[in-house]
Design a protein around this motif. Structure first.
Motif, PDB file in Angstrom:
ATOM      1  N   ARG A1096       0.685  -0.942   0.100  1.00 43.54           N
ATOM      2  CA  ARG A1096      -0.276  -0.118   0.148  1.00 43.54           C
ATOM      3  C   ARG A1096       0.837   1.080  -0.156  1.00 43.54           C
ATOM      4  O   ARG A1096       1.859   1.342   0.978  1.00 43.54           O
ATOM      5  N   ALA A1097       0.647   2.114  -0.629  1.00 42.50           N
ATOM      6  CA  ALA A1097       1.334   3.337  -1.146  1.00 42.50           C
ATOM      7  C   ALA A1097       1.190   4.634  -2.095  1.00 42.50           C
ATOM      8  O   ALA A1097      -0.350   3.859  -2.733  1.00 42.50           O
ATOM      9  N   HIS A1098       0.978   5.982  -1.883  1.00 43.54           N
ATOM     10  CA  HIS A1098       0.436   6.531  -2.575  1.00 43.54           C
ATOM     11  C   HIS A1098       1.228   8.134  -2.568  1.00 43.54           C
ATOM     12  O   HIS A1098       2.526   8.245  -1.705  1.00 43.54           O
ATOM     13  N   PRO A1099       2.403   7.832  -4.171  1.00 47.68           N
ATOM     14  CA  PRO A1099       1.643   7.509  -5.365  1.00 47.68           C
ATOM     15  C   PRO A1099       2.059   6.731  -5.588  1.00 47.68           C
ATOM     16  O   PRO A1099       3.013   5.428  -4.875  1.00 47.68           O
ATOM     17  N   LYS A1100       1.718   5.592  -6.749  1.00 46.40           N
ATOM     18  CA  LYS A1100       1.996   4.190  -6.754  1.00 46.40           C
ATOM     19  C   LYS A1100       4.083   4.023  -6.976  1.00 46.40           C
ATOM     20  O   LYS A1100       4.230   4.823  -7.653  1.00 46.40           O
ATOM     21  N   PRO A1101       3.664   3.317  -6.119  1.00 40.03           N
ATOM     22  CA  PRO A1101       5.268   2.700  -6.070  1.00 40.03           C
ATOM     23  C   PRO A1101       5.088   2.131  -7.318  1.00 40.03           C
ATOM     24  O   PRO A1101       5.253   1.290  -8.112  1.00 40.03           O
ATOM     25  N   LYS A1102       6.762   2.091  -7.167  1.00 38.34           N
ATOM     26  CA  LYS A1102       8.320   1.585  -8.149  1.00 38.34           C
ATOM     27  C   LYS A1102       8.634   0.124  -7.760  1.00 38.34           C
ATOM     28  O   LYS A1102       9.320   0.032  -5.994  1.00 38.34           O
ATOM     29  N   VAL A1103       7.555  -0.741  -8.515  1.00 41.18           N
ATOM     30  CA  VAL A1103       8.138  -2.400  -7.654  1.00 41.18           C
ATOM     31  C   VAL A1103       9.407  -3.701  -8.635  1.00 41.18           C
ATOM     32  O   VAL A1103       9.195  -3.247  -9.697  1.00 41.18           O
ATOM     33  N   GLN A1124      -3.456  -3.935  -8.705  1.00 44.42           N
ATOM     34  CA  GLN A1124      -4.235  -2.835  -7.473  1.00 44.42           C
ATOM     35  C   GLN A1124      -3.129  -3.468  -5.947  1.00 44.42           C
ATOM     36  O   GLN A1124      -3.697  -3.911  -5.078  1.00 44.42           O
ATOM     37  N   GLY A1125      -1.797  -3.336  -6.361  1.00 42.00           N
ATOM     38  CA  GLY A1125      -1.369  -2.601  -5.153  1.00 42.00           C
ATOM     39  C   GLY A1125      -0.655  -4.673  -4.749  1.00 42.00           C
ATOM     40  O   GLY A1125      -0.019  -4.560  -3.920  1.00 42.00           O
ATOM     41  N   VAL A1126      -1.383  -5.976  -5.569  1.00 41.03           N
ATOM     42  CA  VAL A1126      -0.755  -6.927  -4.900  1.00 41.03           C
ATOM     43  C   VAL A1126       0.190  -7.240  -7.082  1.00 41.03           C
ATOM     44  O   VAL A1126      -0.234  -7.374  -7.806  1.00 41.03           O
ATOM     45  N   CYS A1127       1.149  -7.626  -5.824  1.00 39.98           N
ATOM     46  CA  CYS A1127       2.840  -8.229  -6.852  1.00 39.98           C
ATOM     47  C   CYS A1127       2.626  -9.958  -7.119  1.00 39.98           C
ATOM     48  O   CYS A1127       2.828 -10.395  -5.948  1.00 39.98           O
ATOM     49  N   THR A1128       2.946 -10.432  -7.956  1.00 39.86           N
ATOM     50  CA  THR A1128       3.461 -11.509  -8.120  1.00 39.86           C
ATOM     51  C   THR A1128       4.836 -11.944  -8.791  1.00 39.86           C
ATOM     52  O   THR A1128       4.613 -10.939 -10.041  1.00 39.86           O
ATOM     53  N   LEU A1129       5.090 -12.317  -8.911  1.00 44.39           N
ATOM     54  CA  LEU A1129       6.318 -12.721  -9.527  1.00 44.39           C
ATOM     55  C   LEU A1129       5.527 -14.428  -9.558  1.00 44.39           C
ATOM     56  O   LEU A1129       5.555 -15.565  -9.026  1.00 44.39           O
ATOM     57  N   GLU A1130       6.104 -14.270 -10.677  1.00 43.51           N
ATOM     58  CA  GLU A1130       5.879 -16.145 -11.951  1.00 43.51           C
ATOM     59  C   GLU A1130       7.274 -16.747 -12.138  1.00 43.51           C
ATOM     60  O   GLU A1130       7.634 -15.911 -13.155  1.00 43.51           O
ATOM     61  N   ILE A1131       7.455 -17.689 -11.623  1.00 44.41           N
ATOM     62  CA  ILE A1131       8.833 -18.100 -12.303  1.00 44.41           C
ATOM     63  C   ILE A1131       8.134 -20.046 -12.641  1.00 44.41           C
ATOM     64  O   ILE A1131       7.462 -21.187 -12.322  1.00 44.41           O
ATOM     65  N   ARG A1132       8.844 -19.963 -14.226  1.00 45.03           N
ATOM     66  CA  ARG A1132       8.602 -20.659 -14.904  1.00 45.03           C
ATOM     67  C   ARG A1132       9.180 -21.623 -15.210  1.00 45.03           C
ATOM     68  O   ARG A1132      11.048 -21.789 -14.935  1.00 45.03           O
ATOM     69  N   LYS A1133       9.093 -23.155 -14.785  1.00 44.67           N
ATOM     70  CA  LYS A1133       9.038 -24.430 -15.015  1.00 44.67           C
ATOM     71  C   LYS A1133      10.538 -23.952 -13.719  1.00 44.67           C
ATOM     72  O   LYS A1133      11.435 -24.849 -15.036  1.00 44.67           O
ATOM     73  N   PRO A1134      10.864 -23.888 -12.609  1.00 44.44           N
ATOM     74  CA  PRO A1134      11.521 -23.799 -12.111  1.00 44.44           C
ATOM     75  C   PRO A1134      13.195 -24.626 -11.707  1.00 44.44           C
ATOM     76  O   PRO A1134      11.981 -26.054 -11.753  1.00 44.44           O
ATOM     77  N   SER A1135      13.874 -24.847 -11.704  1.00 44.36           N
ATOM     78  CA  SER A1135      15.133 -25.923 -11.024  1.00 44.36           C
ATOM     79  C   SER A1135      15.555 -25.156 -10.446  1.00 44.36           C
ATOM     80  O   SER A1135      15.237 -24.237  -9.726  1.00 44.36           O
ATOM     81  N   PRO A1136      16.141 -27.241  -9.675  1.00 50.82           N
ATOM     82  CA  PRO A1136      16.677 -26.800  -7.843  1.00 50.82           C
ATOM     83  C   PRO A1136      17.444 -25.536  -8.174  1.00 50.82           C
ATOM     84  O   PRO A1136      17.826 -24.932  -7.181  1.00 50.82           O
TER      85      PRO A1136
END
Length: 1194
Positions: A1096-1103, A1124-1136
């Motif tokens: 949550r921040a105003h103005p919109k933060p840089k992620v 809407q403030g929800v930050c998601t990082l998707e890792i495609r087919k991760p390896s160890p």
């Protein structure tokens, strides 16, 4: 008979002027006329020229020619020429030509002055035309203007691609008078043709006398239009140029004095080309009669007399003493009763009595040297019919006689039938006879063809009558019957009719049957018979017997049947087997026979092949049946059955189809042994050899990272094993196999598993004994110093009893760790232990202990290692699962006991499980009764160790005991309450106070997490009555129920003053703050993993996302979302090696914040597997190091 025309009259009855030669053989003077036809608009201005010619004879060569007229346009009747000169009509516009099929715009007639220019345009639409049309321009009827182009005439063609229209133009530049006339434009294209005529008028003035040479010659003045027919001089009277110094020649005087054989020479000399027209005009020259010296009066040109009558031919002589002779057709007439000569002064008369038809001739009389002639016509009286023919009706074979009477005995007549003259020759079936004035026509044996209208014609009339010949009634005693006969058997058809003498004809399917050696036709009395000794299939059909002359017929149907047969003998199939290469089209045609046409069924097994199939279909014709397979497949192999069936029987045949193909792909090759630069491979033959024996195999190999296969052998390998060499060590390879038979090469097999030609590692180092018990020995060692490109798959541990040479494997599977415990050893025995490093290339040289190891356990005092979180009170909520693990050490295996509050633990309430190095307490659902002090004791013989742990199970507290309203003043209420009886086995951390208006009883929270037990509630609404309630709270949460005040508090209204407060706008600016942090998580290798947090921040933060403090850039393996403030990082087919610490940093102008979590990816890979996947070595080293650290932490 009709009166014939006179010899001096033409066919149309108009008198024809006769021209007789004079004594010199020359013709009398005549008039020659020249007809000149101008263009249509000038058709009324035609002129006629008449010029007197000398009285000369016409040569025979000229008389045989056809008269001709030269014209520039359409010709006009000669009788209109003089009228057009005297009264020329006004010019009329050209009429519209008929609608054309090609010309969309036609040339229009025009007028131009001498020296002017004019253009004629024709257009053709080309929308429906495949190529350019051909156009020709003509002047008059024959002159093609394409050869006349120059500075005075230009032809032009234009094509407009937008409108698809061809434009053809003819430009006439500096027009001359002789350009006037009729022109024509012709357009043609294959079978299409169109033309259009138009006229050109060239205006000019002046007139001059006409020269005969200018009328009958071509222009030769050497001008630009030299060589053209120049008739415009006759119409326009243009001025002709005279040759300087040439004398005027009178051609007419020359023609008058010349002989007829000199006419052509004179015409050639003076340029007169229309010699035929000249001679035609000479015929019409008026004759000047020359007075006769012998006859004062000549014979009339012709005389006419009736047959049997008398005629007198008389002439008057100038000299009565002259000898006179009469001639008939050139033969002198002698006096007789028929011919009588009379003399009356100077008149001489020839009397012909009883004139007959042979007296119709030419008569002449000669007086001295002179002669005159005439022609006598004898007119015959018509013969009339006094009694006409009468109609006759009869039957066949009866006699017919027709009779007619005429006015004259023996008069010639003509018999006709249906308007055609009847032949009366010797072989004619008609007889004609004449008895006086009676004429007869007799038919002795009448037939149906004799029916018709008969007529007789005489010179003075005719008569006709109808003759009707009918048949006698037909009676059928025996009709034809339908017959069915086998092929090759005799066939007989018979019928009986009357009358018996009526012949007839046999027909088969409407075709007449002729008698041959095989077919016999007989007729005996009333019986008609048709017999065939040996029947054939062509004898089937509808047979009809037609009695001659009758419309009735007898019919029967004959069916020649033949059992069906399959003719395989001419196909040259060995064992009735057909071989075809897969993928080709196969059409098998089998000759068959049978009548009627048999029903054909093709079958393969129990399946019937339909005629409407797509790829496999059967087709049947009259004499053959075929099986067609468009694209043969190996499944088409098998036995095909052909079944024929008709009403005569059934036949069948079997045909084997063998589809040969390239073999199937061999099985996946195996590579059991790998060396430094070679390998050993084996494979299984293909399951299907394509119907042809396998001749050998081809082998190909490629680098795993490459897509280009390279053939290893160029000669076929007969065996199923092979050892490829000259490979690069450390590079992954794949191999595949091709099978070859006589048809071709199979598809390649599936590639083998990737293998890397590698050498074995060096031996392990620093092998030492770590632990010994009565039955086990634990050893540990260091990895080999040289591992090589093959990496290290694991270790193999073996042991050998002292005094023996048999090494026994301690582990059945390779181990990755450098420590291993050998179990199952005999106490007090001595063993040698060795370790081998194993990789894809095989096992290394062993590392062996230097001395034998005595298997006997050493006592180690026990020691409990309490985890850090159990060294303080361990708290859990009611209903949660409790699982405590406490490690310990000690040898031999220590004995573990547990006490709770000094008492043994009930096994039914708490589950306890012990191992060699740890003890576990498990409670599925914790209860408050499980709280207390637990004591763990570990004992090895006389040695022991104890540890105490405090476990607290907490629950929600109960509500406060009593809530009272202590005081009410103004807008304030004072409340007090007492602590709850049950605190939930945890300290009360606070209270929550709520209020409710008595009217609505909707509860609103006034204060949360309040620690004291008295409070003053303020800012209540005046006039309202309130109830209050209180919840108690501990570390588990709020109590399930609340205690409410028994009485309500009424807020009374007092004297109040309005206070106006100033409100400032709320400042929404806020530095970034994470409301939901990242959570440590586990990922599965090969499955997408996501990390989520909210800020949550105003103005919109840089992620910004980071891994191990390094910013993740545009790596395609990561996808970042923010919504809407929800930050998601998707890792495609991760390896160890994707595991580590991940950080999410949010920043704006007011500040920054960050959260982090740890990601661990399960399902790791060995060093060899990573090498096979093509992972770089520095990443493999990093991954192996991290994995080792994680395992040590565990």
């Amino acid at each position: 008979m009709p009166e014939p025309p006179k010899k001096d009259e033409t066919a149309n009855g108009q008198p024809e002027e006769s021209v007789a030669p004079d004594s010199n053989g020359a013709l009398p003077p005549s008039v020659i006329a020249l007809e000149v036809s101008p263009p249509p608009e000038e058709a009324n201005s035609l002129k006629k020229l008449s010029i007197d010619l000398p009285n000369d004879s016409v040569p025979v060569t000229s008389m045989g020619r056809k008269d001709s007229v030269w014209s520039l346009g359409e010709s006009q009747p000669p009788e209109e020429l003089e009228k057009s000169i005297e009264n020329p009509p006004a010019e009329k516009p050209a009429e519209n030509p008929p609608t054309s099929t090609l010309l969309s715009e036609r040339p229009v007639s025009g007028t131009v002055t001498v020296g002017g220019d004019i253009t004629f345009v024709a257009k053709v639409e080309a929308k429906d035309l495949l190529r350019k049309p051909t156009i020709k321009w003509f002047k008059g009827k024959w002159m093609d203007l394409a050869s006349k182009t120059g500075k005075h005439l230009q032809l032009k063609e234009i094509f407009d691609r937008n409108t698809k229209v061809y434009t053809f133009e003819m430009h006439i530049i500096k027009a001359k008078e002789n350009y006037a006339g009729n022109y024509r434009c012709e357009v043609s294209l294959k079978d299409k043709f169109d033309s259009c005529s138009f006229d050109l008028e060239v205006k000019a003035g002046g007139s001059q006398s006409i020269d005969i040479r200018s009328a009958f010659k071509r222009s030769t003045d050497g001008q630009e239009d030299a060589g053209e027919l120049d008739f415009s001089a006759l119409l326009k009277h243009r001025e002709h140029k005279q040759q300087d110094g040439a004398p005027e020649v009178d051609v007419w005087e020359i023609l008058k004095n010349a002989r007829p054989d000199q006419y052509e020479k004179i015409a050639f000399t003076y340029g007169i080309t229309d010699l035929r027209g000249l001679l035609r005009r000479m015929k019409k020259i008026p004759k000047v009669e020359k007075k006769s010296e012998a006859f004062a009066k000549k014979l009339e040109p012709a005389y006419q007399v009736d047959k049997g009558g008398k005629i007198r031919l008389a002439v008057d002589l100038t000299d009565p003493t002259v000898d006179l002779k009469w001639y008939k057709n050139g033969v002198e007439i002698r006096p007789s009763p028929k011919y009588i000569f009379e003399h009356k002064g100077t008149e001489r008369i020839l009397v012909i009595n009883n004139c007959a038809l042979n007296d119709d001739a030419a008569y002449s009389v000669a007086a001295g040297e002179e002669k005159c002639s005439t022609e006598l016509f004898v007119k015959e009286l018509p013969v009339k019919i006094t009694k006409g023919l009468e109609p006759v009706t009869t039957t066949v074979n009866e006699r017919v006689e027709l009779m007619c009477e005429v006015t004259e005995d023996g008069a010639p007549v003509k018999w006709m039938k249906n308007g055609v003259e009847i032949p009366t020759g010797v072989r004619s079936r008609y007889r004609v006879k004449c008895e006086g004035n009676k004429h007869y026509l007799v038919i002795d044996d009448a037939s149906l063809e004799d029916t018709g209208t008969y007529s007789i014609m005489a010179s003075g009339g005719s008569s006709e009558a109808h003759v009707q010949v009918d048949l006698k009634p037909l009676k059928i005693h025996q009709d034809l019957t339908d017959t069915k006969v086998l092929l090759g058997k005799p066939l007989k058809l018979q019928c009986e009719i009357s009358p018996g003498n009526v012949p007839g004809q046999w027909y088969r399917n409407g075709q007449l049957i002729q008698e041959t050696d095989r077919i016999k036709i007989s007729h005996k009395n009333r019986v008609h018979e048709l017999s065939i000794e040996v029947s054939s299939l062509h004898d089937s059909g509808d047979y009809t017997f037609v009695p001659e002359g009758y419309s009735h017929s007898l019919s029967a149907k004959v069916n020649v049947i033949d059992p069906p047969k399959v003719h395989l003998e001419g196909l040259n199939f060995i064992d009735n087997t057909v071989t075809v290469v897969a993928g080709n089209k196969m059409r098998l045609e089998i000759p068959i026979s049978g009548e009627p046409a048999p029903k054909v069924v093709w079958m393969k097994g129990e399946r019937v092949i339909a005629e409407t199939g797509n790829r496999v279909r059967a087709e049947t014709y009259v004499d053959q049946t075929s099986l067609t397979i468009d694209i043969t497949e190996r499944d088409d192999s098998g036995t095909y059955k052909l079944v024929l069936q008709n009403e005569a029987g059934e036949a069948s045949a079997s045909i084997k189809l063998k589809v040969v193909d390239i073999p199937d792909s061999p099985e996946v090759p195996l590579v059991p042994v790998v060396g430094g630069d070679w390998c050993s491979m084996t494979w299984e033959p293909p399951k299907y050899d394509g119907g042809s024996p396998i001749l050998g195999y081809y082998i190909e190999r490629k680098k795993k990272q490459s897509s280009r296969w390279m053939r290893i052998n160029f000669d076929l390998i007969k065996e199923t094993t092979y050892e490829p060499k000259k490979m690069i060590e450390g590079v992954p390879y794949e191999v595949r196999i091709f099978a070859v038979n006589a048809i071709g090469v199979s598809k390649p097999s599936e590639p083998s598993k990737a293998f890397t030609p590698l050498a074995v590692t060096s031996e392990p180092t620093m092998l030492v004994v770590d632990d010994v018990t009565d039955t086990t020995v634990t050893v540990k060692w260091r990895p080999p110093e040289t591992i090589g490109a093959a990496g290290l798959d694991g270790y193999l541990v073996e042991y050998c009893l002292e005094g023996s040479e048999d090494w026994v494997p301690a582990n059945t599977e390779l181990i990755d760790k450098t420590k291993y415990t050998i179990t199952g050893l005999k106490p007090d025995s001595k063993v040698f232990i060795r370790v081998k490093a194993v990789n894809a290339a095989g096992a290394s040289a062993p590392r062996t202990t230097q001395h034998a190891i005595l298997v006997k356990e050493v006592i180690e005092p026990p020691k409990i290692r309490v985890p850090r979180h159990l060294k303080q009170t361990y708290t859990r909520r009611v209903g949660e699962t409790l699982n405590l693990v406490v490690p310990f050490v000690g040898k031999p295996r220590p004995k573990v006991t547990w006490l709770k509050d000094g008492q043994p633990i009930d096994p039914a309430a708490v589950s306890i499980r012990n191992t060699d190095c740890e003890s576990m307490i498990f409670i599925r659902k914790a209860e408050r009764s499980h709280s207390g002090k637990y004591q763990m004791k570990v004992q090895v013989e006389s040695h022991e160790d104890t540890a105490d742990m405090d476990i607290q199970i907490i629950d929600l507290p109960g509500p406060p005991q009593m809530v009272n309203i202590d005081d009410v003043w103004g807008e304030n209420v004072s409340l007090s309450w007492t602590a709850p009886r049950d605190d939930g086995n945890a300290a009360i951390t606070g209270y929550t106070i709520q209020k409710a208006d008595k009217k609505t009883m909707e509860w609103y929270t006034c204060l949360e997490h309040y620690h004291r037990m008295t409070i003053a509630i303020t800012e209540l609404v005046v006039g309202n009555e309130y109830y209050f309630r209180v919840f108690s709270e501990n570390m588990c949460g709020l109590s399930e129920s609340a205690t409410q005040t028994r009485k309500s508090a009424l807020i009374l209204k007092e004297d109040m003053k309005l206070k106006i407060f100033e409100f400032n706008d709320h400042d929404f600016n806020e530095a970034p703050k994470f409301t939901q942090p990242l959570i440590n998580t586990f990922g599965i290798a090969g499955y997408n993993t996501t990390l989520n947090c909210s800020v949550r921040a105003h103005p919109k933060p840089k992620v910004i996302w980071m891994k191990n403090k390094m910013i993740i850039g545009e790596d395609p393996r990561y996808r970042m979302f923010s919504n809407q403030g929800v930050c998601t990082l998707e890792i495609r087919k991760p390896s160890p090696y994707d595991g580590g610490m991940y950080t999410c940093r949010a920043s704006n102008d007011l500040g920054e914040a960050q959260v982090e979590c740890k990601l661990e990816v399960k399902g790791g890979f060995t060093f060899y597997e990573l090498m096979q996947r093509g992972v770089p070595l520095h990443l493999i080293d990093k991954y192996m190091t991290e994995t080792k650290v994680v395992e040590e932490d565990k």
